[in-house]
Design an enzyme around this catalytic site. Structure first.
Site, PDB file in Angstrom:
ATOM      1  N   SER A  40       0.854  -1.189   0.000  1.00 48.62           N
ATOM      2  CA  SER A  40       0.000   0.000   0.000  1.00 48.62           C
ATOM      3  C   SER A  40       0.884   1.232   0.000  1.00 48.62           C
ATOM      4  O   SER A  40       2.044   1.175   0.396  1.00 48.62           O
ATOM      5  CB  SER A  40      -0.910   0.023   1.234  1.00 48.62           C
ATOM      6  OG  SER A  40      -0.160   0.376   2.378  1.00 48.62           O
ATOM      7  N   CYS A  41       0.364   2.348  -0.485  1.00 46.27           N
ATOM      8  CA  CYS A  41       1.119   3.609  -0.488  1.00 46.27           C
ATOM      9  C   CYS A  41       0.125   4.760  -0.407  1.00 46.27           C
ATOM     10  O   CYS A  41      -1.068   4.557  -0.549  1.00 46.27           O
ATOM     11  CB  CYS A  41       1.993   3.716  -1.732  1.00 46.27           C
ATOM     12  SG  CYS A  41       1.085   3.771  -3.279  1.00 46.27           S
TER      13      CYS A  41
END
Lengths: 150, 514
Positions: free
Chosen positions: B8-9
């Site tokens: 995730s980012c």
């Protein structure tokens, strides 16, 4: 569905060593083509993301990007710099710059194409092909051929 | 082996997918199976529960909180930043291999979640920018995941010590901020005599309309919060080292550090002693019958008792003797050069901020104050003024430094810097402890220099103070108040200058808080 990239969104010789200027040059192309409705608003969104953590990655690439209300459709603008532009990566400046514009309200199906693009970005042959592409049309062809949503 | 991963980012359109691709390629190249869940803009492709159940280890390549994290509880976990998964995916896969081997996934209800931090050590120098957690998610935590630590698997010894300290500091900061500001409010409203009010008077005679009641309430609640500083610091240092089994020995050791007046430096000792004892005991191989009670009974019991022994007998005894010696020595110095005495008191006030050395200096001043109650113009009043001024310098100097050179400080430290202005102004020296605990070798000498300058200046100017506490809120009781404040400011500037210079020599990585 609109194409992810067109030859008009390609700048093979970015004449700057500043990442914000480079981003602006690419974004202007998207603005002219109507993919971005508000140039400064979009640039502010990109900059906000860039300030969270620089988007430079090992292997000489920079991926300024944003999800923005000023983006009409998922779009890629591509720039190349022989001298390199510092995007904050540990191993040196970026030679391939991918400006990724994502619409804020995009549904997930809409954004699959960007996910596919991101996955291609770590592929060395893909990057080599872009590095040696002779003209903008070739770049657009490579991207259209290689980036296929799964 | 079989791995599962989550990437995730922040924006969820680029790094998330690059990390997924990189991990998939690296795992395939190393002959493993991996399923990556991308938690990005294009939705979330949940990994089936049976795939998670079959996995040997879990990789989090996440810069934002992993959604539905409890699904992965009980698995050996490698937690790295998303960028590290992109740039060094094969290293991350290797780390996952090692943690899977070092600590087979726990199926039993009681997780043996103690051993991972050191077990998943990697030989290569991983980049310092990406902080990572490598502790097993405890299988039996009632609320799901355990609190985050900031320990990078495979970092060098120096980096890891700093990360252990930072973990303790980041959990301590809320207690410093809440307690310090409440105490400062108490002084602001109730004056320095507020320290004389009894806790029982708040309980029995609280009057909503009386400002003194409110001041006493704030003061006592703040003081209660301050009582936790050292235990929490010690407890979470031990937690970072040994995971949950470290908490009890760490916190209890910290409380004992307070009991023997060992200050926050004693607390750091307690954290390391408790943490390593717990880690060491958890590595002892035991029979199947005992294994179930190891994490909940045996490790905390033995490690806590042993930490207590160290704190009370090995540390407490000598410390108390040293403090007595220091006190006698200081009393013997009374007739000597005033300015040197002021500088010395400044050094002592800043050295351990509430610890034994600081206490000796402060008690020296307040004892003199009691003796000088009748006489005017005595040196004792000047000594009190010097001690208070020197005690105000450390938080002020560090607050100044966080404003002037933001980049040298972590986010948590910058936040703490905001509260430190008020704490310093109120002579709550403890406001500097988070900075000092995180980076003692650079911070302590700097604030000692600043406080020494202020102590010497005040003795030179000859300010007099009749109150034992209060900071700028008792300016009215200080002679030549303007010069006094100037002396404090001068010391703060010196402290800030030193700390910025020392921190710039080797720029410490600014670690983002989890």
């Amino acid at each position: 569905m609109t194409d992810l990239i067109s030859p008009d969104f390609v700048e093979l010789d970015l004449s700057t060593d500043d990442r914000h200027t480079a981003t602006r040059l690419l974004a202007e192309r998207l603005f002219k083509a109507g993919r971005v409705t508000d140039l400064d608003g979009f640039l502010a969104d990109v900059r906000a993301r860039e300030e969270q953590m620089p988007t430079g990655l090992p292997g000489g690439i920079g991926i300024p990007h944003a999800k923005s209300a000023h983006v009409v459709a998922p779009t890629l603008a591509f720039g190349r710099s022989a001298a390199g532009i510092d995007f904050g990566a540990d191993d040196g400046p970026a030679h391939l710059i991918f400006l990724i514009a994502a619409p804020a309200g995009g549904d997930s199906e809409h954004l699959q194409v960007l996910a596919a693009l991101a996955r291609r970005l770590i592929n060395q042959e893909f990057k080599d092909a872009l590095l040696s592409a002779p003209d903008a049309a070739t770049v657009a062809d490579i991207v259209a051929r290689e980036v296929v949503p799964s | 082996m079989k791995f599962v991963a989550v990437s995730s980012c922040p924006t969820g359109i680029a790094h998330t997918y690059m990390a997924a691709e990189a991990l998939e390629q690296a795992a395939r190249a190393a002959g493993h199976e991996i399923v990556v869940e991308t938690q990005g803009s294009a939705g979330l492709n949940r990994i089936p529960p049976e795939t998670i159940a079959a996995a040997d280890a879990v990789i989090f390549a996440a810069d934002v909180e992993v959604r539905e994290r409890a699904r992965f509880d009980g698995k050996p976990l490698v937690d790295v930043g998303v960028k590290r998964a992109i740039s060094a995916a094969s290293d991350v896969i290797e780390e996952a291999e090692r943690s899977a081997v070092a600590e087979p996934a726990t199926v039993a209800a009681v997780g043996e979640s103690a051993t991972a931090p050191a077990a998943a050590e990697s030989a290569d120098g991983s980049t310092r920018e990406e902080t990572a957690t490598t502790h097993a998610a405890p299988a039996d935590a009632p609320g799901g995941a355990s609190p985050p630590t900031k320990v990078t698997a495979g970092a060098g010894v120096g980096t890891r010590i700093r990360q252990w300290l930072m973990t303790g500091v980041s959990y301590m900061i809320p207690f410093v901020a809440a307690g310090g500001i409440l105490i400062a409010l108490g002084f602001m409203i109730g004056g320095y005599e507020i320290t004389d009010t009894e806790l029982s008077s708040v309980v029995d005679d609280f009057d909503v309309l009386s400002s003194t009641s409110w001041a006493a309430l704030f003061f006592h609640v703040g003081a209660a919060s301050f009582d936790f500083l050292v235990p929490i610091l010690a407890g979470f240092i031990a937690f970072a080292i040994a995971d949950r089994p470290g908490l009890a020995p760490g916190i209890v050791g910290g409380a004992l550090a307070v009991a023997v007046d060992a200050g926050f430096l004693g607390g750091i000792v307690a954290g390391f002693v408790g943490g390593f004892l717990a880690l060491w005991i958890s590595r002892i191989r035991v029979g199947k019958a005992l294994r179930g009670v190891m994490p909940v009974v045996v490790i905390p019991l033995v490690a806590t008792a042993a930490t207590g022994l160290v704190m009370l007998v090995l540390l407490g005894g000598p410390l108390s003797a040293a403090a007595d010696g220091l006190e006698d020595w200081l009393t013997g110095l009374t007739g000597s050069n005033r300015i040197l005495l002021g500088a010395l008191l400044g050094l002592m006030m800043a050295f351990d901020m509430g610890g034994p050395v600081n206490k000796v200096a402060y008690t020296f001043a307040t004892t003199g104050l009691a003796g000088a109650a009748t006489a005017s113009g005595s040196t004792s009043l000047t000594i009190m003024a010097a001690v208070m001024a020197a005690g105000m310098v450390p938080p002020l100097g560090l607050a100044l430094a966080t404003v002037v050179r933001k980049r040298l400080f972590t986010t948590a430290e910058r936040e703490n810097g905001r509260a430190a202005w008020l704490l310093g102004a109120s002579f709550i020296t403890e406001g500097a402890i988070p900075f000092a605990a995180a980076d003692p070798l650079r911070v302590i000498p700097s604030i000692m220099a600043g406080s020494a300058v202020t102590g010497a200046l005040v003795m030179g100017i000859g300010n007099e103070l009749r109150a034992p506490h209060g900071g700028i809120w008792v300016t009215g009781l200080i002679s030549q108040p303007l010069l006094y404040l100037l002396a404090v400011a001068a010391g703060a500037v010196v402290a800030a200058g030193c700390v910025m210079a020392l921190k710039s020599l080797r720029r410490a990585p600014a670690m983002a808080l989890a």
